[in-house]
Scaffold this motif. Structure first.
Motif, PDB file in Angstrom:
ATOM      1  N   VAL A 121      16.294  -5.984   3.715  1.00  0.00           N
ATOM      2  CA  VAL A 121      15.239  -5.057   3.258  1.00  0.00           C
ATOM      3  C   VAL A 121      15.831  -3.666   3.017  1.00  0.00           C
ATOM      4  CG1 VAL A 121      13.154  -3.816   4.001  1.00  0.00           C
ATOM      5  CG2 VAL A 121      13.302  -6.298   4.286  1.00  0.00           C
ATOM      6  N   SER A 130      16.322  -1.727  -0.494  1.00  0.00           N
ATOM      7  CA  SER A 130      15.714  -0.409  -0.671  1.00  0.00           C
ATOM      8  C   SER A 130      16.740   0.601  -1.193  1.00  0.00           C
ATOM      9  CB  SER A 130      15.133   0.031   0.678  1.00  0.00           C
ATOM     10  OG  SER A 130      14.802   1.368   0.640  1.00  0.00           O
ATOM     11  N   LYS A 165      17.002   0.477  -4.689  1.00  0.00           N
ATOM     12  CA  LYS A 165      15.702   0.737  -5.339  1.00  0.00           C
ATOM     13  C   LYS A 165      14.968  -0.557  -5.703  1.00  0.00           C
ATOM     14  CE  LYS A 165      16.611   5.366  -6.260  1.00  0.00           C
ATOM     15  NZ  LYS A 165      17.092   5.585  -4.877  1.00  0.00           N
ATOM     16  N   ARG A 166      15.126  -1.549  -4.839  1.00  0.00           N
ATOM     17  CA  ARG A 166      14.382  -2.795  -5.040  1.00  0.00           C
ATOM     18  C   ARG A 166      13.518  -3.052  -3.814  1.00  0.00           C
ATOM     19  NH1 ARG A 166      17.596  -7.811  -6.927  1.00  0.00           N
ATOM     20  NH2 ARG A 166      15.445  -8.463  -7.175  1.00  0.00           N
ATOM     21  N   ILE A 167      12.414  -3.759  -4.011  1.00  0.00           N
ATOM     22  CA  ILE A 167      11.523  -4.042  -2.888  1.00  0.00           C
ATOM     23  C   ILE A 167      11.657  -5.507  -2.492  1.00  0.00           C
ATOM     24  CG2 ILE A 167       9.126  -4.146  -2.116  1.00  0.00           C
ATOM     25  CD1 ILE A 167       8.554  -1.845  -4.095  1.00  0.00           C
ATOM     26  N   GLU A 207      10.206  -7.934   0.696  1.00  0.00           N
ATOM     27  CA  GLU A 207       9.282  -7.926   1.840  1.00  0.00           C
ATOM     28  C   GLU A 207       9.575  -9.107   2.751  1.00  0.00           C
ATOM     29  OE1 GLU A 207       6.796  -5.574   2.153  1.00  0.00           O
ATOM     30  OE2 GLU A 207       5.910  -5.212   0.183  1.00  0.00           O
ATOM     31  N   TYR A 217      11.573  -4.572  10.933  1.00  0.00           N
ATOM     32  CA  TYR A 217      10.879  -4.427   9.648  1.00  0.00           C
ATOM     33  C   TYR A 217       9.359  -4.436   9.850  1.00  0.00           C
ATOM     34  CZ  TYR A 217      10.682  -9.517  10.335  1.00  0.00           C
ATOM     35  OH  TYR A 217      10.475 -10.760  10.869  1.00  0.00           O
ATOM     36  N   ASP A 240       7.872 -11.059  -7.180  1.00  0.00           N
ATOM     37  CA  ASP A 240       7.998 -10.726  -5.760  1.00  0.00           C
ATOM     38  C   ASP A 240       9.229 -11.389  -5.161  1.00  0.00           C
ATOM     39  OD1 ASP A 240       6.232  -8.982  -4.746  1.00  0.00           O
ATOM     40  OD2 ASP A 240       4.955 -10.434  -3.723  1.00  0.00           O
TER      41      ASP A 240
END
Ligand SMILES: Nc1nc2c(ncn2[C@@H]2O[C@H](COP(=O)(O)OP(=O)(O)OP(=O)(O)O)[C@@H](O)[C@H]2O)c(=O)[nH]1
Length: 158
Positions: A23, A27, A30-32, A34, A47, A100
């Motif tokens: 995670v 980040s 610059k990527r998400i 979850e 997290y 996602d």
């Protein structure tokens, strides 16, 4: 299409640490990414989970119930089966965002993979919900010394 890693492996092998590291790494780029916590007995992780099985059922619910009276292993199986029985809840929590990328921080109990079809059913559900999945098998490097045992574990997961 959505993407997921099922992060599996023995208790204490570093599954949650791997998830939080990925995670943070994502980040920084610059990527998400979850995380979905599927361990009903989890006590601490670094997290903030997108979905947490403990909001549906906690291991203590199964162990402290006067009728069920499960021990830790039976209780864990009961919790994961409860999750699958409530797959509508999981589907709603996961949402439906294209592209996602999710990490599923899975419980370590080997029975879930070797004796019961629950994880197979979870994979089938995720595929039905448009996820492309890979499995990340965490193993302590000490166990890698014994090649035969290590190969056997990989075959079981496959
Ligand atoms: N030295 C070392 N310690 C690690 C590494 N990865 C995880 N740990 C430590 O090992 C312990 C267990 O890590 P977790 O990430 O909680 O392992 P887990 O597989 O999620 O554990 P369970 O949820 O109990 O199955 C923690 O104290 C971590 O800090 C690693 O690569 N090297």
């Amino acid at each position: 299409m959505r993407y997921a890693q099922l992060v599996v492996g023995p208790a204490g092998s570093g599954k949650s640490t791997y998830c939080s590291t990925i995670v943070k790494h994502a980040s920084d780029a610059k990527r998400i990414v979850e995380v979905v916590n599927l361990d009903p007995a989890a006590e601490h992780f670094d997290y903030e989970p997108l979905v947490d099985i403990r909001e549906l059922i906690h291991l203590d619910d199964a162990m402290e119930d006067d009728e069920l009276q499960f021990g830790p292993n039976g209780g864990l199986v009961f919790c994961v089966e409860t999750l699958l029985e409530n797959c509508d809840w999981l589907e709603e929590q996961l949402g439906d965002v294209d592209d996602d990328y999710l990490l599923f921080d899975c419980p370590g109990q080997i029975e879930l993979y070797t004796h019961l079809p629950v994880m197979r059913k979870l994979v089938d559900l995720l595929q039905k919900w448009n996820f492309r999945i890979c499995v990340v098998f965490m193993v302590d490097s000490q166990f890698m010394i014994d090649g035969a045992n290590c190969a056997r574990d990989f075959v079981r997961v496959e």
